[in-house]
Design a protein around this motif. Structure first.
Motif, PDB file in Angstrom:
ATOM      1  N   LYS A   4      16.320 -21.649  -0.844  1.00 32.08           N
ATOM      2  CA  LYS A   4      14.997 -22.141  -1.210  1.00 32.08           C
ATOM      3  C   LYS A   4      14.116 -20.993  -1.702  1.00 32.08           C
ATOM      4  O   LYS A   4      13.412 -21.133  -2.695  1.00 32.08           O
ATOM      5  CB  LYS A   4      14.343 -22.839  -0.012  1.00 32.08           C
ATOM      6  CG  LYS A   4      13.010 -23.476  -0.340  1.00 32.08           C
ATOM      7  CD  LYS A   4      12.432 -24.208   0.842  1.00 32.08           C
ATOM      8  CE  LYS A   4      11.112 -24.832   0.449  1.00 32.08           C
ATOM      9  NZ  LYS A   4      10.475 -25.508   1.555  1.00 32.08           N
ATOM     10  N   LEU A   5      14.176 -19.848  -1.019  1.00 27.80           N
ATOM     11  CA  LEU A   5      13.397 -18.681  -1.438  1.00 27.80           C
ATOM     12  C   LEU A   5      13.866 -18.173  -2.798  1.00 27.80           C
ATOM     13  O   LEU A   5      13.053 -17.821  -3.648  1.00 27.80           O
ATOM     14  CB  LEU A   5      13.497 -17.561  -0.396  1.00 27.80           C
ATOM     15  CG  LEU A   5      12.728 -17.774   0.909  1.00 27.80           C
ATOM     16  CD1 LEU A   5      13.038 -16.666   1.897  1.00 27.80           C
ATOM     17  CD2 LEU A   5      11.238 -17.848   0.639  1.00 27.80           C
ATOM     18  N   ALA A   6      15.171 -18.140  -2.986  1.00 27.01           N
ATOM     19  CA  ALA A   6      15.727 -17.688  -4.258  1.00 27.01           C
ATOM     20  C   ALA A   6      15.318 -18.638  -5.384  1.00 27.01           C
ATOM     21  O   ALA A   6      14.971 -18.192  -6.485  1.00 27.01           O
ATOM     22  CB  ALA A   6      17.244 -17.593  -4.172  1.00 27.01           C
ATOM     23  N   PHE A   7      15.339 -19.930  -5.089  1.00 27.14           N
ATOM     24  CA  PHE A   7      14.939 -20.926  -6.087  1.00 27.14           C
ATOM     25  C   PHE A   7      13.462 -20.774  -6.444  1.00 27.14           C
ATOM     26  O   PHE A   7      13.085 -20.803  -7.615  1.00 27.14           O
ATOM     27  CB  PHE A   7      15.220 -22.341  -5.552  1.00 27.14           C
ATOM     28  CG  PHE A   7      14.788 -23.424  -6.493  1.00 27.14           C
ATOM     29  CD1 PHE A   7      15.546 -23.715  -7.620  1.00 27.14           C
ATOM     30  CD2 PHE A   7      13.622 -24.146  -6.260  1.00 27.14           C
ATOM     31  CE1 PHE A   7      15.138 -24.711  -8.499  1.00 27.14           C
ATOM     32  CE2 PHE A   7      13.210 -25.141  -7.121  1.00 27.14           C
ATOM     33  CZ  PHE A   7      13.979 -25.425  -8.249  1.00 27.14           C
ATOM     34  N   GLU A   8      12.608 -20.603  -5.422  1.00 26.29           N
ATOM     35  CA  GLU A   8      11.174 -20.436  -5.663  1.00 26.29           C
ATOM     36  C   GLU A   8      10.892 -19.167  -6.464  1.00 26.29           C
ATOM     37  O   GLU A   8      10.041 -19.164  -7.349  1.00 26.29           O
ATOM     38  CB  GLU A   8      10.402 -20.418  -4.340  1.00 26.29           C
ATOM     39  CG  GLU A   8      10.342 -21.778  -3.675  1.00 26.29           C
ATOM     40  CD  GLU A   8       9.696 -21.748  -2.299  1.00 26.29           C
ATOM     41  OE1 GLU A   8       9.319 -20.648  -1.819  1.00 26.29           O
ATOM     42  OE2 GLU A   8       9.573 -22.824  -1.700  1.00 26.29           O
TER      43      GLU A   8
END
Length: 158
Positions: A4-8
């Motif tokens: 999720k952090l990588a996507f954001e």
């Protein structure tokens, strides 16, 4: 959580890149419009003075103004940086299609990619419209395009 952090992070980088490209488009449009407007004003001034006898000082000023329409090397480098932001691989593909392409032909190709008219290209480069037509012919020849291939469409596809 890590995904999720990588996507954001990827999304925010994408937004920043899109904003940078949009800013570059606005800057290149402003740059082009400025050169064209300046050239148009100089042409109007020359037309107005055409029928009158100009003093040596006025002739000197007209000559200096005319020189201001030419796209200088510094202008070209600034223009190319903005152009590269909008069309990142354009010049690489152009050189791949024609290894021995000249800087002048690259300029014509870039201005063609921006869909400028021959008159606008002439204003940007400080040359005549006939010279633009000849440069476009040389570019067609350099790219080895057959007579039925539209140069504008070919350049847009790069």
């Amino acid at each position: 959580m890590k995904n999720k952090l990588a996507f954001e992070k990827a999304e925010s980088e994408k937004v920043l890149l899109e904003q940078e490209i949009q800013s570059a488009k606005e800057q290149i449009n402003s740059f082009t419009a400025h050169v064209i407007e300046k050239t148009s004003l100089i042409e109007k001034l020359e037309e107005q003075l055409n029928g009158t006898v100009a003093s040596a000082e006025q002739q000197q000023i007209i000559a200096e103004l005319s020189q201001q329409t030419i796209l200088t090397e510094d202008d070209w480098l600034r223009f190319k940086l903005l152009f590269d932001k909008i069309y990142p691989v354009f010049f690489q593909k152009l050189k791949k299609n024609s290894v021995d392409i000249t800087v002048a032909e690259q300029r014509i190709a870039a201005l063609t990619r921006l869909e400028l008219s021959s008159k606008q290209m002439a204003a940007m480069l400080g040359i005549s419209v006939d010279s633009v037509h000849k440069a476009r012919q040389r570019l067609r020849h350099r790219l080895q395009l057959d007579p039925v291939t539209n140069l504008d469409e070919y350049i847009a596809g790069i």
